[in-house]
Enzyme design. Structure first.
Site, PDB file in Angstrom:
ATOM      1  N   GLY A 171       0.600  -0.840  -0.286  1.00  0.00           N
ATOM      2  CA  GLY A 171      -0.033  -0.083  -0.066  1.00  0.00           C
ATOM      3  C   GLY A 171       1.210   1.065   0.080  1.00  0.00           C
ATOM      4  CD  GLN A 231       3.367   5.985   2.873  1.00  0.00           C
ATOM      5  OE1 GLN A 231       2.258   5.243   2.159  1.00  0.00           O
ATOM      6  NE2 GLN A 231       4.788   5.410   3.645  1.00  0.00           N
ATOM      7  CB  CYS A 291       5.534   2.297   7.470  1.00  0.00           C
ATOM      8  SG  CYS A 291       5.332   4.187   7.141  1.00  0.00           S
ATOM      9  CG  LEU A 292       6.895   1.196   2.044  1.00  0.00           C
ATOM     10  CD1 LEU A 292       6.220   1.622   0.200  1.00  0.00           C
ATOM     11  CD2 LEU A 292       7.794   0.175   1.220  1.00  0.00           C
ATOM     12  CG  HIS A 338      -0.560   1.096   7.876  1.00  0.00           C
ATOM     13  ND1 HIS A 338       0.615   0.759   8.576  1.00  0.00           N
ATOM     14  CD2 HIS A 338      -0.117   1.872   6.735  1.00  0.00           C
ATOM     15  CE1 HIS A 338       1.242   0.866   8.261  1.00  0.00           C
ATOM     16  NE2 HIS A 338       1.256   2.027   7.414  1.00  0.00           N
ATOM     17  CD  GLU A 339      -0.849   2.019   2.745  1.00  0.00           C
ATOM     18  OE1 GLU A 339      -0.793   3.089   2.695  1.00  0.00           O
ATOM     19  OE2 GLU A 339      -0.099   0.971   3.656  1.00  0.00           O
ATOM     20  CG  HIS A 372       0.251   6.575   5.622  1.00  0.00           C
ATOM     21  ND1 HIS A 372       1.087   7.404   6.291  1.00  0.00           N
ATOM     22  CD2 HIS A 372       0.549   5.919   5.371  1.00  0.00           C
ATOM     23  CE1 HIS A 372       2.338   6.706   6.569  1.00  0.00           C
ATOM     24  NE2 HIS A 372       1.669   5.310   5.647  1.00  0.00           N
TER      25      HIS A 372
HETATM   26 NI    NI Z   1       2.399   3.127   5.979  1.00  0.00          NI
END
Ligand code: NI
Length: 185
Positions: A45, A50, A98-99, A140-141, A144
């Site tokens: 995701g 991000q 998380c990236l 989670h997404e 953000h």
């Molecule tokens: Ni994330």
């Protein structure tokens, strides 16, 4: 085009993202680039903040995790102007990463069921229910878009233990195989 991924400490990750309209400039190209960036970084995701864009858009492709949960077979989605209507069900603890926080994986408690409204890539409206790992990935997404990171949701003890490490990550002390962008010092 592959975007650099903003790393914890970047102000854009802490903003509340805004809705867009369907005339948003180069929207379909942006969506393609989001998917390309996500695949390049091996994420399931990615949220627009991000990649430095404070808009309410996420892309998800968890179809490769079908073995973990058959419900993920069809979880490939673009969610635009996403708004959570309801979170319900039991709280379940599961490890997340998380990236934007490379190298960190921690248990996060989340509700098991959600109801969410969004528009897809064709600007068709959806009002849908998700549960299990699908609900977790979407939450989670979605977080953000509200400036929330998964490390905000871990136990007070784990937060204290991780504090220095997260600061180091924000300054570039990590390994990642994808392009990243740090906050300006
Ligand atoms: Ni994330």
């Amino acid at each position: 085009m592959i975007f650099p991924v903003s790393i914890i400490g970047s102000p854009v990750l802490r903003k509340t993202a805004k809705d867009i309209d369907k005339d948003y400039k180069d929207l379909s190209k942006f969506i393609d680039d989001m998917f390309e960036t996500m695949y390049d970084s091996d994420g399931v995701g990615l949220a627009a903040p991000q990649v430095g864009k404070s808009i309410r858009l996420v892309v998800i492709d968890a179809t490769t995790l079908e073995e973990d949960d058959p419900g993920l077979k069809d979880l490939k989605k673009v969610m635009i102007n996403a708004h959570m209507i309801e979170r319900s069900g039991e709280f379940v603890n599961m490890e997340e990463g998380c990236l934007s926080i490379p190298g960190i994986r921690e248990d996060v408690k989340r509700e098991d069921k959600i109801r969410i409204e969004y528009y897809d890539e064709n600007f068709e409206f959806h009002d849908e229910y998700f549960e299990g790992i699908s609900a977790r990935i979407i939450q989670h997404e979605y977080d953000h878009l509200d400036g929330v990171l998964f490390t905000d949701k871990i136990s007070a003890l784990r937060k204290r233990i991780l504090k220095g490490k997260l600061q180091a990550i924000s300054k570039g002390k990590f390994d990642a195989h994808y392009k990243v962008r740090l906050a300006k010092a």
